[in-house]
Design an enzyme around this catalytic site. Structure first.
Site, PDB file in Angstrom:
ATOM      1  CG  ASP A  24      24.935  10.637  -5.052  1.00 11.02           C
ATOM      2  OD1 ASP A  24      24.099  11.418  -5.024  1.00 11.02           O
ATOM      3  OD2 ASP A  24      25.905  10.628  -4.416  1.00 11.02           O
ATOM      4  CG  ASP A 119      20.231  13.301  -3.271  1.00  8.95           C
ATOM      5  OD1 ASP A 119      19.845  12.238  -2.429  1.00  8.95           O
ATOM      6  OD2 ASP A 119      20.893  13.996  -3.151  1.00  8.95           O
ATOM      7  CD  GLU A 120      22.788   8.885  -1.977  1.00  8.01           C
ATOM      8  OE1 GLU A 120      23.880   8.560  -2.213  1.00  8.01           O
ATOM      9  OE2 GLU A 120      22.222   9.318  -0.752  1.00  8.01           O
TER      10      GLU A 120
END
Length: 420
Positions: A24, A119-120
């Site tokens: 993350d 973003d993960e």
């Protein structure tokens, strides 16, 4: 068990069984802005829509979060809490570029990488599958390599996706939280039910009304009782809360194996109302149709994908009578599929539409009574191609439809165009 990359003795931790991590990126959009604007470092930065146009916060830097600003907050409220913040609408091409570089780092450690948003990403580092190295050592190395790009990430590591997701939230920024095999219940039991993805405010209220406040209590609940209230999701919530979930990280297909075109969006806040969900279908169907035109493809199979949480989702498919790349046809089929996948009020965090079973030029047998509809689709195709040309010359925002404008601030910037 919290780890730190500087603790060299922890590189030798043994691991028995599945090892799944969730990377993350810390306050990603704001961190990229601070990277590209050194004068903004150490200052509150907010990426989002305008406060006077009912915008919402997409990402807030940690400096802004100290004032109570958070993602999905109305921009007007964020401005009131932190009037000195630096605001930007964001530079999503730059975010996608840096995200791709980071995902490439993870893919160099393991081919089993499942990107769930910009973003993960989940990744599988089970010992013996691709490497005999400690999963903890791999995670530490990923963090170090990401930091060389000028931003940071937090990682949760456990035996399944649910644990990895919860662990990734425990120590931010720059955190590495490890839940060793066999310690799942000790980690999960004390946590509030809201800590598990997929349990929103409504589900939490129902569970609390049943006397269930923690994941430990949820793990001990009666499956039949929960099924009466939550449907098939109820028993699965118990399995996840007890740490017994079996997860699979789904890697992206190789380019030569691509057989579908799809697009999916993760929203800045969950969609619960039917008109919102149907507008999202129209918005995404338009993007899929546009990419089909770019590739000169038509397909017969329409797929609708919904995600209610990181680990819970449903998918359904249907066939069209003729190969299509018409956005209205794609949207209509997706809405039909929606009826069997979703009940209004259930929060949707991600929605995707795909088209496959591409026409390879076989002769097309037309239905005499459908000839008028076929002509209408050809007319819409010509109009769509004209729209494409205008956008190509003057920018994507040169022509926008109502459903596009509706998702300007609701899109978390986590959209994925996919050929699979």
């Amino acid at each position: 068990m919290k780890q730190n990359a500087s603790h060299e003795h922890e590189l030798t931790i043994s691991w028995d069984g599945p090892a799944i991590g969730l990377l993350d990126l810390d306050a990603f959009f704001a961190s990229v802005e601070q990277l590209d604007h050194p004068e903004w470092r150490g200052k509150p930065v907010i990426v989002g829509g305008d406060a006077d146009h009912r915008g919402v916060v997409s990402t807030a830097s940690y400096e802004a979060r100290r004032y109570g600003v958070h993602s999905a907050m109305p921009s007007a409220e964020a401005k009131r809490l932190c009037p000195q913040a630096i605001w930007t609408h964001g530079h999503f091409d730059r975010y996608r570029e840096l995200s791709a570089r980071i995902m490439s780092i993870v893919e160099q450690e393991t081919p089993l990488v499942e990107q769930v948003s910009i973003d993960e990403a989940f990744f599988d580092v089970t010992p013996g599958r691709f490497s005999r190295e400690s999963p903890v050592a791999i995670c530490q190395r990923i963090q170090k390599r990401v930091s060389t790009l000028g931003i940071t990430c937090s990682i949760g590591l456990g035996t399944n996706k649910t644990i990895a997701k919860i662990a990734s939230e425990k120590e931010k920024p720059r955190g590495l939280t490890v839940v060793l095999p066999g310690s799942e219940r000790a980690f999960l039991d004390p946590l509030p039910v809201r800590a598990m993805s997929g349990i929103g405010a409504s589900a939490e209220a129902k569970l609390v009304a049943m006397g269930i406040h923690t994941l430990g209590q949820l793990a001990q609940a009666d499956p039949k009782r929960l099924e009466r209230i939550f449907g098939i999701m109820g028993p699965r919530m118990i399995i996840r809360a007890s740490g017994r979930e079996h997860s699979q990280v789904i890697e992206a297909c190789a380019p030569e194996d691509r057989k579908s075109v799809s697009n999916e969006r993760t929203f800045s806040h969950d969609l619960t109302a039917r008109d919102e969900v149907e507008a999202a279908i129209d918005h995404i169907a338009d993007m899929v149709a546009r990419r089909l035109r770019e590739k000169d493809l038509k397909g017969r199979t329409i797929t609708l994908k919904l995600k209610f949480s990181y680990a819970e989702g449903r998918t359904a498919q249907c066939q069209t009578s003729q190969p299509t790349r018409d956005k209205r046809t794609i949207a209509q089929k997706a809405r039909t599929l929606l009826q069997n996948l979703w009940a209004e009020g259930t929060p949707i965090r991600l929605l995707g539409i795909g088209v496959s079973s591409f026409d390879k030029g076989e002769p097309e047998q037309l239905d005499l009574f459908a000839a008028h509809d076929h002509d209408d689709e050809e007319l819409r195709e010509r109009l769509a191609r004209t729209t494409d040309q205008v956008r190509a010359r003057f920018g994507k925002q040169a022509i926008s439809f109502g459903y596009d404008l509706r998702f300007t601030d609701k899109d978390a910037g986590n959209g994925h165009d996919q050929d699979s």
